[in-house]
Design a protein around this motif. Structure first.
Motif, short mmCIF file in Angstrom:
data_model
loop_
_atom_site.label_atom_id
_atom_site.label_comp_id
_atom_site.label_asym_id
_atom_site.label_seq_id
_atom_site.Cartn_x
_atom_site.Cartn_y
_atom_site.Cartn_z
N PRO A 76 2.43 -1.61 -8.30
CA PRO A 76 1.34 -1.30 -7.37
C PRO A 76 0.39 -0.29 -8.03
O PRO A 76 0.80 0.48 -8.89
N THR A 77 -0.85 -0.33 -7.59
CA THR A 77 -1.88 0.50 -8.24
C THR A 77 -1.55 1.98 -8.19
O THR A 77 -1.94 2.73 -9.09
N TRP A 78 -0.82 2.41 -7.18
CA TRP A 78 -0.58 3.84 -6.98
C TRP A 78 0.66 4.36 -7.70
O TRP A 78 0.98 5.54 -7.62
N THR A 118 0.84 -1.21 0.00
CA THR A 118 0.00 0.00 0.00
C THR A 118 0.87 1.25 0.00
O THR A 118 2.03 1.24 0.44
N LEU A 119 0.27 2.31 -0.50
CA LEU A 119 0.96 3.60 -0.48
C LEU A 119 1.27 4.02 0.96
O LEU A 119 2.32 4.59 1.25
N GLU A 120 0.35 3.68 1.89
CA GLU A 120 0.56 4.04 3.30
C GLU A 120 1.79 3.33 3.86
O GLU A 120 2.59 3.92 4.57
N SER A 121 1.92 2.04 3.53
CA SER A 121 3.08 1.29 4.03
C SER A 121 4.37 1.86 3.45
O SER A 121 5.36 2.07 4.17
N PHE A 122 4.37 2.15 2.14
CA PHE A 122 5.57 2.69 1.47
C PHE A 122 5.96 4.04 2.09
O PHE A 122 7.12 4.26 2.44
N CYS A 123 4.99 4.91 2.26
CA CYS A 123 5.31 6.25 2.76
C CYS A 123 5.61 6.22 4.26
O CYS A 123 6.44 7.01 4.74
#
Lengths: 326, 326
Positions: free
Chosen positions: A281-283, A218-223
């Motif tokens: 990833p989708t983002w 997820t974008l949250e995990s990456f950031c």
């Protein structure tokens, strides 16, 4: 002036369509890979292809060689393309080719690509013997002319020795911390502390094999990982190096992995059942998606100055310090 | 600012001693030969040797790539070294190498060296078929990037076609008029009129085989010929290109003449009994002797403006017009 947006590693199957996407995404500078396993002469053929693109698409892109070219790109609404090698194969066994390649615009060179090279040990070897005799000489020469040592695909000891031996800050242009996702290619806390402690830069990769959860990361995990890295190492040493391999056929990932060094297939970070390029990833699919990463970083609560730095300001400062003669 | 002193062709066995002589002679810029028969990769080895000289003798010389570097040389009391090829062998059969070579600093390229090349016919062939298909394309590409077409060793028709096809003025960097000394390498009045009529430059050679009387040629005869050429073609199209081959062993003149294209020796402008480098005339032995040529030109009664132009001002203007993109 506005902080630039810089992606410090792409190896897409470049085309006018992708150059157009760079403009749509407001990407001011991209460091692109010029060689994996090429000889000097073969690498020059790749430069010739870029020269044609610069000639034919001068409304979108131009060749970047100095930090000032990033500012020029911003002013002119174009994207500056910087060159780098993921392997030292183009300098062959000839230290004089370091300066020749710098004169041709090469600004980054990995000392290894997964395997042992003439210079150092890659991250896939069983034994890591550190910098070779030639490796030490070449790092000194790279320091002299202004070519950045990149250890993204190198083994631990070799990386620590490169940081130690280099008189100028080095880079890991595309990798993530091992403590977030324990892939062989991701970097230990020890390496990242030594790298950033010596003024070096880490570029965060979006290549799925480097992501916790792979394609489903997820974008949250990456950031969140980036925010944690900023706490550990200081935000000013961090940037983006997506490793975007957009539009490449799977034959290219095979070339990247085995070149001509093996008669049998090596799946690298993939596997028999997942041999090709993994889905993104989708983002993050292409150069128009950097806004998602920026938004994700803002959502972590980082300061806007830190976010600006990570999205390009830090690479710009590093370019300023790194691309000229010592 | 003082008019610079420029020698637009040397192929000496370069050494710190010769670089020191350049300084003693007040030579601000020299165009040196980088390749005769070399492949691209071999030519790069020659560039590497120059890079070492630039690194080790930066108090005496530096690499010149623009006309402004001549002024910089004057300001800094150093000699700017400009690069050129006497043969197109380093671009192989690859038009993309024209721009790559320009990026590496090459500013002159002969389309032929005595023999037929992929681009045109050399002055020693029996039949002269003019510019080839590739030759026309390469001239256009040289025009685009800012690399000067040099026809010093080319045959008559090829030279006339190069002058005609090129959209920018070309050069004959080192030769003399055939009407003064009817050597095969010297140029017809027809060629010199076409060359200078199109804005091109002729550099006068001091290589004995190009001199009336050879080694015994007097300074008066040489300078009288230049004064006559100024009357015929206009002084502003004239300069010096000594073809100085100082300190070269005779093995080098053999390399120049036969490279790897023949299994038997070809004596070129020499002969069995005079196979090596001929002795230089007493009035020009090395870079400290340009004052003799200047004095000889003054003695002909030429204006000091014309003398200054021939000794370097004209090449400087030509560099300004020629080395940048079209």
């Amino acid at each position: 002036m506005k902080t630039p947006l810089i992606d410090n590693l792409q190896y897409a199957n470049f085309s006018p369509r992708i150059f157009q996407q760079m403009r749509e995404g407001g990407v001011d500078a991209v460091h692109v890979t010029i060689a994996y396993h090429e000889s000097f002469r073969e690498m020059v053929l790749n430069l010739e292809r870029w020269n044609r693109w610069f000639e034919d698409h001068s409304d979108l892109i131009f060749k970047g060689t100095t930090a000032a070219d990033v500012r020029r790109a911003q002013n002119e609404g174009r994207t500056a393309i910087f060159f780098g090698f993921q392997n030292p194969s183009p300098i062959e066994d000839d230290i004089g080719l370091v300066e020749i390649c710098h004169q041709l615009g090469i600004r980054f060179m990995q000392l290894t690509y997964n395997n042992q090279s003439l210079l150092a040990t890659g991250c896939y070897e069983d034994d890591d013997t550190g910098l070779t005799r030639m490796g030490r000489q070449v790092v000194t020469e790279m320091n002299r002319v202004g070519m950045v040592v990149d250890m993204s695909h190198s083994a631990e000891r070799s990386t620590l020795e490169a940081i130690e031996h280099s008189t100028r800050p080095i880079a890991i242009t595309h990798a993530n911390p091992h403590w977030w996702h324990p892939a062989l290619r991701n970097k230990s806390d020890t390496v990242l502390k030594a790298l950033t402690g010596a003024g070096g830069m880490l570029g965060f990769s979006v290549y799925p094999h480097h992501l916790a959860g792979g394609t489903d990361c997820t974008l949250e995990s990456f950031c969140g990982m980036i925010a944690e890295a900023a706490d550990r190492y200081g935000a000013r040493h961090l940037g983006i190096g997506t490793d975007l391999c957009q539009d490449q056929p799977d034959s290219v990932v095979e070339w990247m992995r085995v070149g001509r060094w093996s008669k049998v297939i090596d799946y690298g970070e993939g596997s028999v059942s997942n041999a090709g390029f993994p889905p993104m990833p989708t983002w993050f699919n292409d150069n128009r998606d950097f806004g998602n990463i920026r938004d994700g970083l803002v959502a972590t609560g980082m300061s806007s100055a830190d976010v600006d730095g990570i999205m390009g300001g830090n690479w710009l400062r590093f370019y300023e310090e790194s691309f000229g003669p010592a």
